[in-house]
Design a protein around this motif. Sequence first.
Motif, short mmCIF file in Angstrom:
data_model
loop_
_atom_site.label_atom_id
_atom_site.label_comp_id
_atom_site.label_asym_id
_atom_site.label_seq_id
_atom_site.Cartn_x
_atom_site.Cartn_y
_atom_site.Cartn_z
N ALA A 5 2.89 16.61 11.60
CA ALA A 5 3.01 16.73 10.14
C ALA A 5 1.93 15.92 9.44
CB ALA A 5 4.39 16.28 9.68
N LEU A 6 1.69 14.71 9.91
CA LEU A 6 0.67 13.87 9.28
C LEU A 6 -0.72 14.45 9.46
CD1 LEU A 6 2.05 10.31 10.11
CD2 LEU A 6 2.06 11.49 7.90
N GLU A 7 -0.96 15.08 10.60
CA GLU A 7 -2.26 15.69 10.87
C GLU A 7 -2.53 16.88 9.95
OE1 GLU A 7 -3.88 18.37 14.49
OE2 GLU A 7 -3.15 16.38 15.06
N LEU A 8 -1.49 17.64 9.62
CA LEU A 8 -1.62 18.84 8.79
C LEU A 8 -1.21 18.59 7.33
CD1 LEU A 8 -0.10 21.42 11.29
CD2 LEU A 8 -2.52 20.99 10.82
N CYS A 9 -0.83 17.38 7.01
CA CYS A 9 -0.27 17.04 5.69
C CYS A 9 -1.20 17.43 4.56
CB CYS A 9 0.00 15.54 5.64
SG CYS A 9 0.69 14.98 4.08
N ASN A 10 -0.60 17.98 3.49
CA ASN A 10 -1.38 18.33 2.30
C ASN A 10 -1.04 17.42 1.12
OD1 ASN A 10 1.05 19.33 1.16
ND2 ASN A 10 0.73 21.29 2.16
N GLY A 11 -0.23 16.41 1.35
CA GLY A 11 0.09 15.44 0.30
C GLY A 11 1.04 15.97 -0.75
N CYS A 12 1.96 16.85 -0.38
CA CYS A 12 2.84 17.49 -1.36
C CYS A 12 3.90 16.55 -1.93
CB CYS A 12 3.49 18.73 -0.77
SG CYS A 12 4.82 18.40 0.40
N HIS A 13 4.15 15.43 -1.31
CA HIS A 13 5.11 14.41 -1.76
C HIS A 13 6.57 14.73 -1.42
CE1 HIS A 13 1.71 13.03 -4.16
NE2 HIS A 13 2.38 11.95 -4.49
N THR A 14 6.86 15.77 -0.65
CA THR A 14 8.25 16.08 -0.36
C THR A 14 8.92 14.96 0.41
OG1 THR A 14 7.73 18.43 -0.33
CG2 THR A 14 9.80 17.78 0.70
N CYS A 15 8.26 14.43 1.43
CA CYS A 15 8.86 13.35 2.22
C CYS A 15 9.14 12.13 1.34
CB CYS A 15 7.98 12.99 3.41
SG CYS A 15 6.29 12.50 2.98
N TYR A 16 8.21 11.81 0.47
CA TYR A 16 8.37 10.70 -0.47
C TYR A 16 9.61 10.94 -1.34
CZ TYR A 16 7.59 8.23 -4.90
OH TYR A 16 7.75 7.49 -6.04
N SER A 17 9.76 12.16 -1.80
CA SER A 17 10.84 12.50 -2.73
C SER A 17 12.22 12.51 -2.09
CB SER A 17 10.57 13.85 -3.39
OG SER A 17 9.39 13.80 -4.14
N VAL A 18 12.31 12.90 -0.80
CA VAL A 18 13.62 13.03 -0.16
C VAL A 18 14.08 11.76 0.54
CG1 VAL A 18 13.41 15.53 0.18
CG2 VAL A 18 12.78 13.96 2.04
N CYS A 19 13.22 10.81 0.75
CA CYS A 19 13.59 9.61 1.52
C CYS A 19 14.70 8.83 0.79
CB CYS A 19 12.39 8.71 1.74
SG CYS A 19 12.80 7.25 2.74
N PRO A 20 15.87 8.70 1.42
CA PRO A 20 16.99 8.02 0.75
C PRO A 20 16.80 6.51 0.64
CG PRO A 20 17.61 8.60 2.98
CD PRO A 20 16.25 9.21 2.73
N LYS A 21 15.86 5.94 1.38
CA LYS A 21 15.65 4.49 1.39
C LYS A 21 14.33 4.09 0.74
CE LYS A 21 19.44 3.52 3.49
NZ LYS A 21 20.50 2.81 2.80
N GLN A 22 13.63 5.04 0.12
CA GLN A 22 12.31 4.78 -0.47
C GLN A 22 11.39 4.07 0.53
OE1 GLN A 22 15.15 3.65 -2.67
NE2 GLN A 22 15.14 5.81 -3.19
N ALA A 23 11.47 4.53 1.78
CA ALA A 23 10.65 3.95 2.85
C ALA A 23 9.27 4.59 2.94
CB ALA A 23 11.37 4.09 4.18
N ILE A 24 9.02 5.61 2.13
CA ILE A 24 7.74 6.32 2.18
C ILE A 24 7.00 6.12 0.87
CG2 ILE A 24 6.61 8.57 2.43
CD1 ILE A 24 9.04 9.43 4.13
N LYS A 25 5.75 5.71 1.00
CA LYS A 25 4.86 5.59 -0.15
C LYS A 25 3.69 6.54 0.07
CE LYS A 25 5.85 0.88 -1.41
NZ LYS A 25 6.02 -0.32 -0.70
N MET A 26 3.13 7.03 -1.02
CA MET A 26 1.94 7.87 -0.93
C MET A 26 0.74 6.95 -1.13
SD MET A 26 3.27 10.76 -0.20
CE MET A 26 1.91 11.91 -0.30
N VAL A 27 -0.13 6.91 -0.11
CA VAL A 27 -1.25 5.98 -0.10
C VAL A 27 -2.55 6.76 0.12
CG1 VAL A 27 -2.21 3.97 1.11
CG2 VAL A 27 0.27 4.20 0.84
#
Length: 191
Positions: A5-27
């Motif tokens: 997923a990280l290799e093909l990622c397009n930066g759509c922010h879905t993972c950031y948005s669904v994380c229940p613990k806010q453990a994902i930041k967009m960098v």
Amino acid sequence: MLEKALELCNGCHTCYSVCPKQAIKMVSNDEGFLYPQIDEGLCVKCGLCEKKCPVLNPLGKENEQTSAYAIINNNEKIRLESSSGGVFTALSENVIKQGGIVFGAKFDSDFNVIHRFTDSIEGLADFRGSKYVQSTIGDSYKDCKKFLDERRQVLFSGTPCQIAGLKSFLGKNYDNLLCVDFICHGVPSYS
């Protein structure tokens, strides 16, 4: 699977948005593109980021029948301020007149491109015209879901990747959601 997923990622922010613990930041990476970064100390390994990722789980085609329309806005001033004939403004004005909300990309005070919403026709001016860089979704998917659940009409405009991200985040179809994307051959980074 997350490495793929990280290799093909397009930066759509879905993972950031669904994380229940806010453990994902967009960098920003070395080239200036936004990608997810996981704080392993906050991550509870729930797998929601992988489950909702539109790269790992492409959405099926909802409707095999498609239609194409050639449209321009009759208002010349709007057309000249817009891209693609001012169609976005015409659609958006209709949604707002019905008490709806419109999401689009705009410049912030530091000239970064961010996604935000408006419920006023005057607010649409910020969304007009192409921005030609990756926009930051931020909490727009969450805000969109809130308005949809309130049964408000919502128009969400973005790249095809962002629309796929929104639909994956939502996890179901909404009859009060109108998605507007555009032909995109990839976006350059801020760098």
